[in-house]
Design a protein around this motif. Structure first.
Motif, short mmCIF file in Angstrom:
data_model
loop_
_atom_site.label_atom_id
_atom_site.label_comp_id
_atom_site.label_asym_id
_atom_site.label_seq_id
_atom_site.Cartn_x
_atom_site.Cartn_y
_atom_site.Cartn_z
N ILE A 221 34.15 47.16 69.37
CA ILE A 221 34.26 45.89 68.51
C ILE A 221 32.87 45.53 67.81
O ILE A 221 31.86 45.32 68.55
CB ILE A 221 34.82 44.51 69.21
CG1 ILE A 221 35.83 44.99 70.18
CG2 ILE A 221 35.15 43.68 68.18
CD1 ILE A 221 37.29 45.07 69.20
N PRO A 222 32.83 45.78 66.65
CA PRO A 222 31.57 45.53 65.63
C PRO A 222 31.44 44.25 65.37
O PRO A 222 32.02 43.22 64.95
CB PRO A 222 31.98 46.50 64.56
CG PRO A 222 33.21 46.19 64.19
CD PRO A 222 34.03 46.20 65.69
N PHE A 223 30.02 43.70 65.93
CA PHE A 223 29.64 42.50 65.68
C PHE A 223 28.25 42.60 64.76
O PHE A 223 27.27 43.02 65.09
CB PHE A 223 29.27 41.78 67.19
CG PHE A 223 30.49 41.13 67.64
CD1 PHE A 223 30.87 39.98 67.64
CD2 PHE A 223 30.96 42.16 68.64
CE1 PHE A 223 32.19 39.58 68.17
CE2 PHE A 223 31.87 41.53 69.55
CZ PHE A 223 32.77 40.31 69.19
N ARG A 224 28.40 41.82 63.59
CA ARG A 224 27.49 41.66 62.63
C ARG A 224 26.56 40.56 62.79
O ARG A 224 26.89 39.30 63.28
CB ARG A 224 27.84 41.59 61.21
CG ARG A 224 26.94 41.62 60.06
CD ARG A 224 27.39 41.60 58.66
NE ARG A 224 27.99 40.50 58.39
CZ ARG A 224 29.39 40.30 58.18
NH1 ARG A 224 30.18 41.61 58.43
NH2 ARG A 224 29.95 39.23 57.95
N ALA A 274 32.37 42.01 62.47
CA ALA A 274 32.38 42.58 61.39
C ALA A 274 33.72 43.33 60.99
O ALA A 274 34.42 43.63 61.79
CB ALA A 274 31.33 43.80 61.40
N PHE A 275 34.06 43.29 59.61
CA PHE A 275 35.38 43.59 59.19
C PHE A 275 35.48 45.32 58.99
O PHE A 275 36.44 45.70 58.38
CB PHE A 275 35.87 42.97 57.93
CG PHE A 275 35.99 41.35 58.23
CD1 PHE A 275 36.00 40.82 59.35
CD2 PHE A 275 35.84 40.50 57.23
CE1 PHE A 275 36.11 39.67 59.86
CE2 PHE A 275 36.02 39.18 57.38
CZ PHE A 275 36.32 38.69 58.51
N ARG A 276 34.59 46.09 59.40
CA ARG A 276 34.55 47.31 59.34
C ARG A 276 33.21 47.90 60.26
O ARG A 276 32.36 46.80 60.70
CB ARG A 276 34.15 48.13 58.23
CG ARG A 276 32.96 47.71 57.18
CD ARG A 276 33.04 48.59 55.83
NE ARG A 276 32.62 50.14 56.40
CZ ARG A 276 32.54 50.89 55.44
NH1 ARG A 276 32.56 50.58 53.99
NH2 ARG A 276 32.31 52.19 55.78
N ARG A 277 33.39 48.83 60.81
CA ARG A 277 32.18 49.35 61.81
C ARG A 277 30.78 49.50 61.44
O ARG A 277 29.98 49.17 62.10
CB ARG A 277 32.71 50.56 62.69
CG ARG A 277 33.97 50.31 63.40
CD ARG A 277 34.26 51.39 64.46
NE ARG A 277 35.31 51.36 65.12
CZ ARG A 277 35.61 51.62 66.41
NH1 ARG A 277 34.65 52.30 66.88
NH2 ARG A 277 37.01 51.51 66.95
N GLU A 278 30.95 49.63 60.16
CA GLU A 278 29.45 49.78 59.52
C GLU A 278 29.38 48.80 58.20
O GLU A 278 28.97 49.03 57.40
CB GLU A 278 29.06 51.10 58.94
CG GLU A 278 28.95 52.07 60.10
CD GLU A 278 28.99 53.60 59.72
OE1 GLU A 278 29.21 53.89 58.41
OE2 GLU A 278 28.86 54.33 60.44
N GLY A 279 29.86 47.47 58.78
CA GLY A 279 30.00 46.29 57.80
C GLY A 279 28.87 45.51 57.73
O GLY A 279 28.79 44.62 58.50
N TYR A 280 27.83 45.71 56.97
CA TYR A 280 26.65 45.13 57.05
C TYR A 280 26.69 43.80 56.01
O TYR A 280 25.49 43.00 56.21
CB TYR A 280 25.31 46.03 56.59
CG TYR A 280 25.36 46.87 57.54
CD1 TYR A 280 24.29 46.90 58.83
CD2 TYR A 280 25.60 48.28 57.34
CE1 TYR A 280 24.47 47.82 59.56
CE2 TYR A 280 25.48 49.32 58.14
CZ TYR A 280 25.02 49.22 59.54
OH TYR A 280 24.58 50.12 60.50
N GLY A 342 17.94 37.80 54.57
CA GLY A 342 17.34 38.97 55.00
C GLY A 342 18.34 40.00 55.37
O GLY A 342 19.09 40.26 54.72
N GLY A 343 18.14 40.86 56.30
CA GLY A 343 18.85 42.13 56.46
C GLY A 343 19.97 41.74 57.49
O GLY A 343 20.29 40.37 57.88
N ALA A 344 20.70 42.69 57.97
CA ALA A 344 21.82 42.36 59.02
C ALA A 344 22.13 43.73 59.77
O ALA A 344 21.54 44.86 59.20
CB ALA A 344 23.05 42.34 58.40
#
Length: 400
Positions: A221-224, A274-280, A342-344
């Motif tokens: 589960i991706p967490f941003r 995150a709404f996609r696995r690489e959702g920055y 900043g970044g994520a």
């Protein structure tokens, strides 16, 4: 093309594992594959850069032993390879009476994990370390530091190549076919035969694992985690690293302040789905991946259990005022106008079917593959120690 071992994933864990394999068995033919065109493109490249000491982790757990062992290996590697780092120490701050016993437990845990020279600080003593901080009590942890993990990963890759290993970037693994003699790893460009696959695919580790392991009872589960940066004229409010006392029930450390090796001070992160696995970014949406997360029974149980915490994190994601308020617990002088986006980063959090957020390393193996299905923070600090563990699992097949 035939190899003894193929490592999937050129993040810091995959590269550390490959380096350990080539160090222990130089004659083995090894290949590292990654779908991106650069090393350390995801979790490693978006890392906050903290060298963790092992303060938080349950004594005897894989997290604790890997962190402490990895910490010492990382410092030695940086020294031997001319990589800049700074063991500046950090303070953990209790801002309410309820947090004080939790903080004292942290101190005991750190001592059980072998940390020395930690100091319990009263409110006035906190100011000696961080003059602008607000707190009732705190702990100073001298072992904590900062480093640029992208530089570390790049150096791992150089050492792998020095030892005869190969790294191929821009190749996405699309399938793994297993048979008695080994496996065929197919990418969007080429096919490779190998005796063993080592899966260090991070955010896609569960999907890669399914190629060789039919029954996987966890899902990533991706967490941003979203950060703000302090404006340059406000960086002086933070000398080094300032952390809150973490919630013992939620495997995230809470918003904190981190001085960065490349300059500047980050504030954050929150932790939102995150709404996609690489959702920055908030606008990064993959409906299929989001649907998979929402449909997973384990995530549904997590959402039910932590809905209040989750709503608070989501609110902070969309409200700079709310984010600022959370930061003001530690640093009351901070104002909204002192912060810029900043970044994520996106954390690959393994979640089991019963709603357990896996808090330790999870490695699944069979005769064809070693799958690293959960490598949570402090994976970057621990990378060489995890590399030892995973390489040993891999190399026991080559001892004859």
């Amino acid at each position: 093309m035939k190899y003894d071992i193929i490592v999937i994933g050129a993040g810091i864990v995959g590269l550390a594992t490959a380096l350990k394999i080539k160090t222990k068995k130089p004659a083995l033919k090894l290949l590292v594959i990654d779908k991106e065109n650069k090393l350390a493109a995801h979790q490693t490249g978006h890392n906050s850069g903290v060298i963790h000491s092992g303060l938080y982790y349950k004594p005897g757990s894989l997290k604790a032993t890997n962190c402490i062992n990895g910490y010492h290996q990382l410092i030695t590697f940086c020294d031997e390879n001319g990589i800049d780092y700074d063991l500046c120490g950090k303070i953990v701050v209790a801002t309410s009476q309820e947090e004080i016993p939790l903080m004292h437990n942290l101190l005991k845990r750190g001592e059980q994990n072998g940390l020395t020279n930690m100091k319990l600080l009263k409110a006035d003593e906190l100011k000696e370390y961080e003059p602008h901080v607000n707190g009732l009590e705190g702990i100073f942890v001298p072992q904590t530091g900062i480093v640029d993990y992208k530089v570390v990963a790049q150096k791992y890759a150089e050492r792998i190549k020095d030892k005869g290993g190969e790294i191929k970037l821009g190749e996405k693994v699309t399938g793994i076919h297993t048979e008695s003699s080994g496996s065929t790893v197919t990418t969007n460009i080429e096919s490779y035969k190998t005796k063993l696959v080592v899966n260090c695919a991070g955010l896609y580790s569960d999907k890669v694992a399914k190629f060789t392991h039919q029954k996987i009872n966890v899902k990533i589960i991706p967490f941003r985690g979203e950060y703000y940066k302090l404006n340059e004229d406000k960086e002086g409010l933070v000398k080094n690293l300032i952390y809150p006392v973490p919630d013992p029930n939620f495997p995230f450390l809470g918003v904190h302040f981190t001085r960065m090796m490349e300059g500047g001070v980050e504030a954050g992160p929150n932790a939102v789905l995150a709404f996609r696995r690489e959702g920055y970014k908030k606008s990064d949406i993959n409906l299929a991946e989001l649907g998979e997360s929402l449909a997973w029974p384990g995530f549904q149980k997590v959402a039910m259990k932590y809905w209040k915490t989750g709503m608070g994190e989501m609110y902070r994601s969309f409200s700079k005022a709310a984010f600022t308020k959370a930061l003001q617990k530690l640093l009351p002088e901070i104002r909204e106008e002192d912060l810029q986006p900043g970044g994520a980063g996106v954390r690959a959090q393994a979640c089991d079917r019963n709603g357990g957020l896996i808090d330790d390393f999870l490695i699944l193996e069979n005769e064809y593959a070693v799958n690293v299905c959960n490598a949570p923070s402090p994976a970057a600090t621990s990378s060489l120690s995890i590399g030892d563990t995973v390489s040993n699992l891999a190399l026991k097949r080559f001892n004859n």
